[in-house]
Design a protein around this motif. Structure first.
Motif, PDB file in Angstrom:
ATOM      1  N   THR A   1       0.840  -1.201   0.000  1.00 41.53           N
ATOM      2  CA  THR A   1       0.000   0.000   0.000  1.00 41.53           C
ATOM      3  C   THR A   1       0.875   1.252   0.000  1.00 41.53           C
ATOM      4  O   THR A   1       0.619   2.197  -0.736  1.00 41.53           O
ATOM      5  CB  THR A   1      -0.931   0.009   1.230  1.00 41.53           C
ATOM      6  OG1 THR A   1      -1.449  -1.294   1.410  1.00 41.53           O
ATOM      7  CG2 THR A   1      -2.054   0.982   1.046  1.00 41.53           C
ATOM      8  N   ARG A   2       1.903   1.237   0.826  1.00 42.68           N
ATOM      9  CA  ARG A   2       2.804   2.390   0.849  1.00 42.68           C
ATOM     10  C   ARG A   2       3.400   2.653  -0.528  1.00 42.68           C
ATOM     11  O   ARG A   2       3.524   3.797  -0.960  1.00 42.68           O
ATOM     12  CB  ARG A   2       3.950   2.162   1.832  1.00 42.68           C
ATOM     13  CG  ARG A   2       3.534   2.250   3.268  1.00 42.68           C
ATOM     14  CD  ARG A   2       4.752   2.246   4.151  1.00 42.68           C
ATOM     15  NE  ARG A   2       4.363   1.998   5.536  1.00 42.68           N
ATOM     16  CZ  ARG A   2       5.198   2.092   6.555  1.00 42.68           C
ATOM     17  NH1 ARG A   2       6.460   2.411   6.351  1.00 42.68           N
ATOM     18  NH2 ARG A   2       4.781   1.869   7.772  1.00 42.68           N
ATOM     19  N   VAL A  34       0.761   4.219  -2.720  1.00 41.02           N
ATOM     20  CA  VAL A  34       0.507   5.612  -2.330  1.00 41.02           C
ATOM     21  C   VAL A  34       1.638   6.499  -2.840  1.00 41.02           C
ATOM     22  O   VAL A  34       1.410   7.575  -3.390  1.00 41.02           O
ATOM     23  CB  VAL A  34       0.353   5.747  -0.796  1.00 41.02           C
ATOM     24  CG1 VAL A  34       0.306   7.213  -0.392  1.00 41.02           C
ATOM     25  CG2 VAL A  34      -0.903   5.023  -0.318  1.00 41.02           C
ATOM     26  N   ARG A  35       2.869   6.014  -2.698  1.00 40.11           N
ATOM     27  CA  ARG A  35       3.992   6.808  -3.179  1.00 40.11           C
ATOM     28  C   ARG A  35       3.902   7.027  -4.693  1.00 40.11           C
ATOM     29  O   ARG A  35       4.049   8.140  -5.186  1.00 40.11           O
ATOM     30  CB  ARG A  35       5.320   6.122  -2.826  1.00 40.11           C
ATOM     31  CG  ARG A  35       6.480   6.987  -3.243  1.00 40.11           C
ATOM     32  CD  ARG A  35       7.842   6.368  -3.086  1.00 40.11           C
ATOM     33  NE  ARG A  35       8.767   7.286  -3.709  1.00 40.11           N
ATOM     34  CZ  ARG A  35       9.056   7.280  -5.001  1.00 40.11           C
ATOM     35  NH1 ARG A  35       8.502   6.400  -5.794  1.00 40.11           N
ATOM     36  NH2 ARG A  35       9.879   8.176  -5.503  1.00 40.11           N
ATOM     37  N   THR A  85       1.239   9.552  -5.442  1.00 38.98           N
ATOM     38  CA  THR A  85       1.617  10.947  -5.179  1.00 38.98           C
ATOM     39  C   THR A  85       2.631  11.451  -6.200  1.00 38.98           C
ATOM     40  O   THR A  85       2.767  12.652  -6.399  1.00 38.98           O
ATOM     41  CB  THR A  85       2.196  11.152  -3.758  1.00 38.98           C
ATOM     42  OG1 THR A  85       3.391  10.357  -3.621  1.00 38.98           O
ATOM     43  CG2 THR A  85       1.205  10.772  -2.672  1.00 38.98           C
TER      44      THR A  85
END
Lengths: 494, 494
Positions: free
Chosen positions: B419-420, B423-424, B427
């Motif tokens: 997930t991280r 998300v990165r 962004t």
């Protein structure tokens, strides 16, 4: 080929070496791209530690680096020691900014129940590192605007890997400084891609770097010609990227009547200060005053006489490179041919002397405003005195300049309609407006703004000096209804 | 010629009238330039009063304006009443921002005694209005992104006169709203140059406006083709100016496996929400979801079935204009011809129907990532379902999109490495990342960011929605050793 050269004599030092190949540039960019996620995920403390370590390493190698810089640039040991101090100060300044949390500042707007427009989801505005930054070093500050200068410091502070292109006017210093940086990055156990280095004097090297798909932004300090060419490359990529270019500036300095009303001693002091600013570093400052607006009349005449006399007595040192000297000579020759200009200095020195002679000429406000060629920067110790008969004349001169890093207004201490008008015009054309002193010398602080309307900057809302330089590399992103785990990390995903 | 037209039938309403001539455009810009100093010198309270009066005047003429907007746009009364509410809310929101003093925020660094780099003069960083702004209205929000929309509101809040170019798809509403604005400006005893208005559908009108020397910045919301053409004009002026363009976006929405693990009811609800978002306003939102990433496997299959079924049952209303409808039909026809796409809807409606049919097709992650044509926006109710077998697949899809206003991640509630990572990546490519709901609908608030890497925005560090939109028109200037009278005015010269 790259060749280290004695600036003062033009003598080659050691062997020449090849510029970076296309494959080397691609590999450097790939390495930076590979490091971007991990480096972007480092915390403020870790990046601050890196910046402090770089400052410490520069200082530890001061003696060798400054001696080498002096040979390659001819700028002299006192100036170069001061510049190294400033470079270390700047690296530590960005570390302070990180430790205060300024880089990760965010806005958190709570959800509001109900229908829009008043009702809304929760929105958190964070800033994310933009990605690998291509950094083009300048020739005129071998430390402060070069390999570990403000652009590199601010990009690293933002969590962006850098691919630095060294300037070919100080190639040996550049590769030595790059080796130092790479050693520090390794000591900090960071991926090598955090700091990559390429070299070359050809246009191909710059174009290849700007065109590399993984490059996310470009920082550039240099010539109008080189900067506009690279800005076009950045704009014409399949995915255009921000090009933060500082391309040149003529820095008008306006002597208002009030500045000349304080007697001959004060007048001569101002004239000497101004002459010193124009000859500082052989005029090789982006903030060197190039247009001096002086009132018509007896006070103005006396100031111009004192100024010309002070300048006549100064001898700029050798310029940074044969190319820069040749551009200066050509610029002055062009001015010498202009029928609009009245020379103010007696210049008997031979044209081929190792050191340049300063150049000063006078022109009317109307001729200056109407003649586009006179608004172009002559990089070096050369300036034009423009005689102004009124506030309107002065405003017209500033508006003709149009875009500049600085405007200096001497004698604006008293509030008046006229002064307000000039301050307004000055703020419309410049990134920094000074009310005392000279524009050479740019303090590194939060309030600094080193930019200005084109061509001073290609992105006039940004600065390349001072702590707001960080903002160029942190792109805002709004997180809508961020899950708890992400909010707990203050919106930083990894 | 400009011609008001019934969007639903294509029937002309009343007489056609000529677009603005070159002389009229020049006069409008001159009027704005003449007003710039006086308007820039107004205080926050005076500008807030203007913005509130504009909001009030819009509401007072609501009935007539909304009815006209509905005829010219076909967007329907409920939506247009809501949009007028939002436009008034936005004008008042900027007034609140001004009254809080946010526009005139400044940084004051006291002088520090001693030699540089630690020693420094006093520096005060203020922000000055950039000057007359050219504002290009969009077709799809006849109020909120048109004559008195966010660009106009933020430019006026910053103290910049505006020269608005009305959109030819709602020409009568545009000139009526402009007349309202001009009346309010006169009632506020402000110079007429504060709000100027030009009209025209030809490229010449836009080019003349962007090329007018007194224009200091451009705000644009519209097509990729028109926006890139005008951005080039802005960049090639003798003095290039900032071009704040929002040029299009395909807004990926990622359905993660966790979002589908909550049972059939929840799954069907998500499918219906998504279909509704794609058909909202006939898909004529810059934030309309155009790429839906769905996991492979049984849950994903079930979601795609429910989604296709929900979309099949919806009927978008007539599009804004014949030109926009024709572009939609061409875009869908191009997709229909692609061998890479598997159609998901049974589309029996005739191609010449007054209202468009939604379009949906499926493509593999690898084919999507490799096919540049599939990354281009089809403006309207059309989307591609991309089937993803892994987090890496999904990341590859997002990276292929490259620049978008929004990415939506459904099912990212739990923290994990995967997930991280997503998300990165999100962004890195988007200006807004959503974790719930749909991207259509953009709240007006301080934390909003409506921008994103190119082509979502030509200036990805700026936003065209939310209160940070103001920052586009206030250029920083550092005042060095400002005299007392200027400090007393907090650095605002007049």
């Amino acid at each position: 080929m790259l060749q280290s050269t004695e600036a003062r004599t033009g003598t080659a030092i050691g062997e020449a070496w090849p510029e970076s190949t296309a494959a080397e540039i691609a590999a450097a960019v790939q390495s930076a791209a590979d490091a971007a996620a991990a480096f972007g995920a480092t915390g403020a403390v870790q990046r601050a530690t890196l910046l402090r370590a770089l400052a410490g390493a520069l200082e530890a190698e001061r003696e060798a680096l400054v001696a080498l810089a002096d040979r390659e640039s001819g700028l002299g040991l006192p100036r170069l020691n001061g510049e190294l101090d400033r470079t270390a100060f700047q690296l530590r300044g960005f570390a302070d900014v990180l430790e205060r949390g300024d880089a990760h500042v965010f806005i958190d707007d709570a959800a509001v129940a109900g229908a829009p427009p008043a009702g809304r989801p929760r929105l958190t505005r964070v800033r994310v590192p933009v990605g690998p930054v291509a950094m083009f070093s300048a020739s005129n500050f071998p430390f402060a605007f070069s390999v570990l200068g403000g652009d590199t410091a601010s990009a690293l502070a933002a969590g962006c890997p850098v691919v630095v292109k060294g300037h070919p006017a100080h190639p040996e210093l550049s590769r030595r400084t790059a080796a130092l940086a790479q050693r520090v990055v390794a000591e900090q156990a960071l991926p090598a891609g955090v700091f990559q280095f390429v070299q070359g004097g050809s246009i191909e090297v710059g174009v290849a770097l700007v065109n590399a798909p993984a490059i996310a932004a470009v920082a550039f300090t240099g010539s109008f010609k080189g900067g506009t060419a690279l800005a076009k490359v950045a704009a014409e990529r399949p995915r255009p990227i921000p090009f933060y270019g500082e391309l040149g500036s003529i820095n008008p300095l306006v002597v208002l009547p009030a500045a000349l009303a304080k007697g001959a001693e004060k007048r001569n002091e101002l004239a000497a200060t101004l002459a010193g600013s124009i000859c500082m570093g052989a005029g090789q400052f982006c903030t060197s005053p190039g247009v001096i607006v002086v009132p018509k009349g007896a006070d103005g005449d006396a100031f111009v006489d004192a100024f010309a006399q002070a300048l006549q007595g100064l001898q700029p040192h050798a310029m940074l490179s044969a190319g820069i000297r040749s551009a200066f000579d050509k610029g002055v020759a062009r001015w010498r041919e202009s029928a609009l200009l009245k020379p103010l200095l007696n210049d008997a020195a031979p044209a081929d002397a190792a050191t340049p002679r300063p150049y000063l000429a006078e022109v009317s406000a109307a001729d200056f405003a109407a003649t586009h060629d006179l608004h172009e920067e002559v990089f070096g110790s050369a300036a034009l005195v423009v005689r102004s008969g009124s506030v309107d004349d002065t405003a017209t001169v500033l508006e003709a300049v149009g875009g500049t890093l600085t405007v200096t207004l001497w004698g604006a201490e008293e509030d008046s309609i006229e002064t307000r008008h000039l301050v307004r015009v000055a703020t419309q054309v410049a990134g920094r407006v000074l009310f005392a002193g000279v524009p050479t010398g740019v303090a590194v602080t939060a309030a600094q703004h080193h930019g200005g309307p084109y061509p001073a900057s290609t992105q006039p809302f940004t600065t390349s000096v001072g702590y707001a330089a960080l903002d160029r590399f942190l792109r805002p992103v709004a997180l809508q209804d961020a899950p708890t785990w992400l909010s707990d990390r203050q919106g930083v995903p990894c």
